[in-house]
Design a protein around this motif. Structure first.
Motif, PDB file in Angstrom:
ATOM      1  N   MET A   1       0.832  -1.207   0.000  1.00 40.22           N
ATOM      2  CA  MET A   1       0.000   0.000   0.000  1.00 40.22           C
ATOM      3  C   MET A   1       0.867   1.258   0.000  1.00 40.22           C
ATOM      4  O   MET A   1       0.716   2.144  -0.828  1.00 40.22           O
ATOM      5  CB  MET A   1      -0.908   0.012   1.232  1.00 40.22           C
ATOM      6  CG  MET A   1      -1.783   1.254   1.312  1.00 40.22           C
ATOM      7  SD  MET A   1      -2.756   1.282   2.823  1.00 40.22           S
ATOM      8  CE  MET A   1      -3.934  -0.019   2.495  1.00 40.22           C
ATOM      9  N   LEU A   2       1.800   1.340   0.952  1.00 41.35           N
ATOM     10  CA  LEU A   2       2.717   2.492   1.039  1.00 41.35           C
ATOM     11  C   LEU A   2       4.142   2.014   0.814  1.00 41.35           C
ATOM     12  O   LEU A   2       4.582   1.038   1.436  1.00 41.35           O
ATOM     13  CB  LEU A   2       2.610   3.145   2.415  1.00 41.35           C
ATOM     14  CG  LEU A   2       3.548   4.341   2.650  1.00 41.35           C
ATOM     15  CD1 LEU A   2       3.059   5.573   1.886  1.00 41.35           C
ATOM     16  CD2 LEU A   2       3.663   4.657   4.141  1.00 41.35           C
ATOM     17  N   LYS A   3       4.837   2.688  -0.077  1.00 43.57           N
ATOM     18  CA  LYS A   3       6.248   2.350  -0.307  1.00 43.57           C
ATOM     19  C   LYS A   3       7.063   3.636  -0.302  1.00 43.57           C
ATOM     20  O   LYS A   3       6.850   4.519  -1.136  1.00 43.57           O
ATOM     21  CB  LYS A   3       6.419   1.615  -1.641  1.00 43.57           C
ATOM     22  CG  LYS A   3       7.853   1.138  -1.865  1.00 43.57           C
ATOM     23  CD  LYS A   3       7.961   0.193  -3.054  1.00 43.57           C
ATOM     24  CE  LYS A   3       9.376  -0.336  -3.180  1.00 43.57           C
ATOM     25  NZ  LYS A   3       9.504  -1.320  -4.282  1.00 43.57           N
ATOM     26  N   ILE A   4       7.977   3.745   0.659  1.00 44.48           N
ATOM     27  CA  ILE A   4       8.863   4.903   0.779  1.00 44.48           C
ATOM     28  C   ILE A   4      10.266   4.450   0.413  1.00 44.48           C
ATOM     29  O   ILE A   4      10.780   3.477   0.977  1.00 44.48           O
ATOM     30  CB  ILE A   4       8.833   5.467   2.214  1.00 44.48           C
ATOM     31  CG1 ILE A   4       7.413   5.950   2.550  1.00 44.48           C
ATOM     32  CG2 ILE A   4       9.834   6.607   2.384  1.00 44.48           C
ATOM     33  CD1 ILE A   4       7.240   6.375   3.987  1.00 44.48           C
ATOM     34  N   VAL A  60       7.537   8.839  -2.158  1.00 41.07           N
ATOM     35  CA  VAL A  60       6.473   8.298  -1.308  1.00 41.07           C
ATOM     36  C   VAL A  60       5.371   7.852  -2.255  1.00 41.07           C
ATOM     37  O   VAL A  60       4.780   8.671  -2.969  1.00 41.07           O
ATOM     38  CB  VAL A  60       5.932   9.357  -0.328  1.00 41.07           C
ATOM     39  CG1 VAL A  60       4.785   8.770   0.500  1.00 41.07           C
ATOM     40  CG2 VAL A  60       7.034   9.878   0.580  1.00 41.07           C
ATOM     41  N   VAL A  61       5.100   6.555  -2.284  1.00 41.71           N
ATOM     42  CA  VAL A  61       4.160   5.977  -3.247  1.00 41.71           C
ATOM     43  C   VAL A  61       3.018   5.295  -2.498  1.00 41.71           C
ATOM     44  O   VAL A  61       3.248   4.477  -1.599  1.00 41.71           O
ATOM     45  CB  VAL A  61       4.882   4.950  -4.162  1.00 41.71           C
ATOM     46  CG1 VAL A  61       3.894   4.279  -5.109  1.00 41.71           C
ATOM     47  CG2 VAL A  61       5.996   5.635  -4.956  1.00 41.71           C
ATOM     48  N   LEU A  62       1.781   5.660  -2.841  1.00 44.56           N
ATOM     49  CA  LEU A  62       0.584   5.051  -2.254  1.00 44.56           C
ATOM     50  C   LEU A  62      -0.170   4.312  -3.342  1.00 44.56           C
ATOM     51  O   LEU A  62      -0.570   4.906  -4.342  1.00 44.56           O
ATOM     52  CB  LEU A  62      -0.310   6.124  -1.626  1.00 44.56           C
ATOM     53  CG  LEU A  62      -1.583   5.616  -0.942  1.00 44.56           C
ATOM     54  CD1 LEU A  62      -1.244   4.925   0.371  1.00 44.56           C
ATOM     55  CD2 LEU A  62      -2.563   6.759  -0.697  1.00 44.56           C
ATOM     56  N   ASP A  63      -0.358   3.019  -3.147  1.00 41.92           N
ATOM     57  CA  ASP A  63      -1.069   2.195  -4.135  1.00 41.92           C
ATOM     58  C   ASP A  63      -0.517   2.407  -5.554  1.00 41.92           C
ATOM     59  O   ASP A  63      -1.278   2.544  -6.519  1.00 41.92           O
ATOM     60  CB  ASP A  63      -2.573   2.496  -4.117  1.00 41.92           C
ATOM     61  CG  ASP A  63      -3.250   1.877  -2.901  1.00 41.92           C
ATOM     62  OD1 ASP A  63      -2.718   0.893  -2.358  1.00 41.92           O
ATOM     63  OD2 ASP A  63      -4.303   2.390  -2.481  1.00 41.92           O
ATOM     64  N   HIS A  77      -7.919  12.814   0.348  1.00 46.51           N
ATOM     65  CA  HIS A  77      -8.947  12.215  -0.507  1.00 46.51           C
ATOM     66  C   HIS A  77      -8.519  10.847  -1.027  1.00 46.51           C
ATOM     67  O   HIS A  77      -9.364   9.988  -1.287  1.00 46.51           O
ATOM     68  CB  HIS A  77      -9.269  13.134  -1.688  1.00 46.51           C
ATOM     69  CG  HIS A  77      -9.812  14.479  -1.285  1.00 46.51           C
ATOM     70  ND1 HIS A  77     -10.578  14.660  -0.151  1.00 46.51           N
ATOM     71  CD2 HIS A  77      -9.691  15.708  -1.871  1.00 46.51           C
ATOM     72  CE1 HIS A  77     -10.910  15.949  -0.052  1.00 46.51           C
ATOM     73  NE2 HIS A  77     -10.378  16.596  -1.070  1.00 46.51           N
ATOM     74  N   LYS A  78      -7.208  10.627  -1.154  1.00 51.57           N
ATOM     75  CA  LYS A  78      -6.696   9.324  -1.617  1.00 51.57           C
ATOM     76  C   LYS A  78      -6.674   8.299  -0.478  1.00 51.57           C
ATOM     77  O   LYS A  78      -6.394   7.125  -0.707  1.00 51.57           O
ATOM     78  CB  LYS A  78      -5.284   9.480  -2.188  1.00 51.57           C
ATOM     79  CG  LYS A  78      -5.206  10.301  -3.472  1.00 51.57           C
ATOM     80  CD  LYS A  78      -3.753  10.457  -3.930  1.00 51.57           C
ATOM     81  CE  LYS A  78      -3.568  11.565  -4.958  1.00 51.57           C
ATOM     82  NZ  LYS A  78      -4.287  11.339  -6.215  1.00 51.57           N
ATOM     83  N   GLY A  79      -6.936   8.761   0.768  1.00 48.33           N
ATOM     84  CA  GLY A  79      -7.053   7.806   1.876  1.00 48.33           C
ATOM     85  C   GLY A  79      -5.999   7.908   2.955  1.00 48.33           C
ATOM     86  O   GLY A  79      -5.871   6.998   3.782  1.00 48.33           O
ATOM     87  N   ILE A  80      -5.239   9.012   3.006  1.00 45.00           N
ATOM     88  CA  ILE A  80      -4.251   9.191   4.071  1.00 45.00           C
ATOM     89  C   ILE A  80      -4.858  10.056   5.178  1.00 45.00           C
ATOM     90  O   ILE A  80      -5.403  11.118   4.919  1.00 45.00           O
ATOM     91  CB  ILE A  80      -2.958   9.848   3.534  1.00 45.00           C
ATOM     92  CG1 ILE A  80      -2.248   8.889   2.566  1.00 45.00           C
ATOM     93  CG2 ILE A  80      -2.021  10.224   4.680  1.00 45.00           C
ATOM     94  CD1 ILE A  80      -1.004   9.463   1.914  1.00 45.00           C
ATOM     95  N   PHE A  81      -4.742   9.580   6.408  1.00 46.55           N
ATOM     96  CA  PHE A  81      -5.278  10.297   7.570  1.00 46.55           C
ATOM     97  C   PHE A  81      -4.158  10.510   8.577  1.00 46.55           C
ATOM     98  O   PHE A  81      -3.437   9.568   8.917  1.00 46.55           O
ATOM     99  CB  PHE A  81      -6.404   9.479   8.223  1.00 46.55           C
ATOM    100  CG  PHE A  81      -6.937  10.066   9.497  1.00 46.55           C
ATOM    101  CD1 PHE A  81      -7.948  11.014   9.471  1.00 46.55           C
ATOM    102  CD2 PHE A  81      -6.428   9.669  10.727  1.00 46.55           C
ATOM    103  CE1 PHE A  81      -8.452  11.556  10.652  1.00 46.55           C
ATOM    104  CE2 PHE A  81      -6.924  10.207  11.914  1.00 46.55           C
ATOM    105  CZ  PHE A  81      -7.935  11.150  11.868  1.00 46.55           C
TER     106      PHE A  81
END
Length: 250
Positions: A1-4, A60-63, A77-81
């Motif tokens: 899901m998250l790749k840094i 920083v990569v999300l999905d 809006h992409k789902g990071i809180f």
């Protein structure tokens, strides 16, 4: 899901993150620990896109999507809180109205219409009951006059309402007594699922007795210098951080 990957970032020319590498999969809980000034809150802020921090290298990569050009609200809006260490007070805006606005702005970004009022009220009722939140609490101005525990519980309520893919809890345990800590942790645990992930940033092992992590990472001078299972947190509680610092120097 998250790749840094090889993340370098800082503020006003002062580099704070010096090559962070981290992967977080759906269904996982990762704890980030480390001494003061090691870069924990900076890492949270950079993932969330806070604009005062400048990324000088890395991604920083999300999905599968690089977030480099995404503003903080777009990342939300992409789902990071991001749950704040020190939530701000907003007089005149009730908890309920704040949540209605947040949810409908997120829906608008996805091309959806506003959530119908009856559906919104049903959702608010379900989530407040899930977290043991009194109805009177929802009509109060956001965080105004709230105790430390109430502010943190409100953050978890926001998380419950928004149902993010990736929740980052930045020192949510800061200033909480043991009862408030249990309430907050219980809320987080109820919201965990195979489809979302949680990053918990904390100084202390005590929070991790209630929110049990799959992985623990230790930051030192802007790098992850050690990773392990939940047992690593117990070791840090017992020995402190000096042995980690010494290992990092070697």
């Amino acid at each position: 899901m998250l790749k840094i990957n090889n993340l370098h970032a800082g503020v006003e020319g002062n580099e704070i993150l010096n090559g962070i590498n981290l992967e977080v999969n759906a269904g996982e809980v990762h704890a980030i620990m480390g001494p003061n000034g090691s870069g924990k809150s900076t890492l949270a802020a950079v993932i969330a896109g806070k604009e005062e921090f400048e990324v000088t290298e890395g991604t920083v990569v999300l999905d599968g999507e690089d977030l480099e050009d995404s503003a903080p609200e777009e990342r939300a809006h992409k789902g990071i809180f991001l749950s704040f260490q020190y939530p701000v007070e907003i007089p005149g805006v009730t908890v309920t109205n704040f949540m209605k606005t947040a949810i409908n702005e997120s829906r608008k970004a996805k091309g959806l219409e506003d959530m119908p009022a009856n559906q919104m009220l049903k959702l608010i009722r379900e989530k407040s009951e899930l977290l043991g939140i009194n109805r009177k609490f929802l009509s109060r101005s956001l965080n105004e006059g709230f105790s430390g525990g109430e502010k943190k519980r409100n953050e978890i309520f926001q998380m419950a309402m928004l149902e993010p893919k990736l929740a980052i809890l930045d020192e949510t345990d800061s200033g909480l007594d043991i009862d408030a800590l249990r309430i907050v942790a219980n809320g987080v645990n109820k919201l965990r699922s195979k489809d979302n992930a949680v990053i918990v940033i904390t100084h202390y092992q005590r929070l991790l007795e209630y929110i049990v992590p799959d992985y623990v990472h230790v930051l030192h001078e802007g790098k992850i210098v050690k990773s392990g299972s939940k047992e690593l947190a117990f070791e840090l509680e017992e020995k402190g951080y000096d042995w980690i610092k010494n290992e990092a120097v070697v």
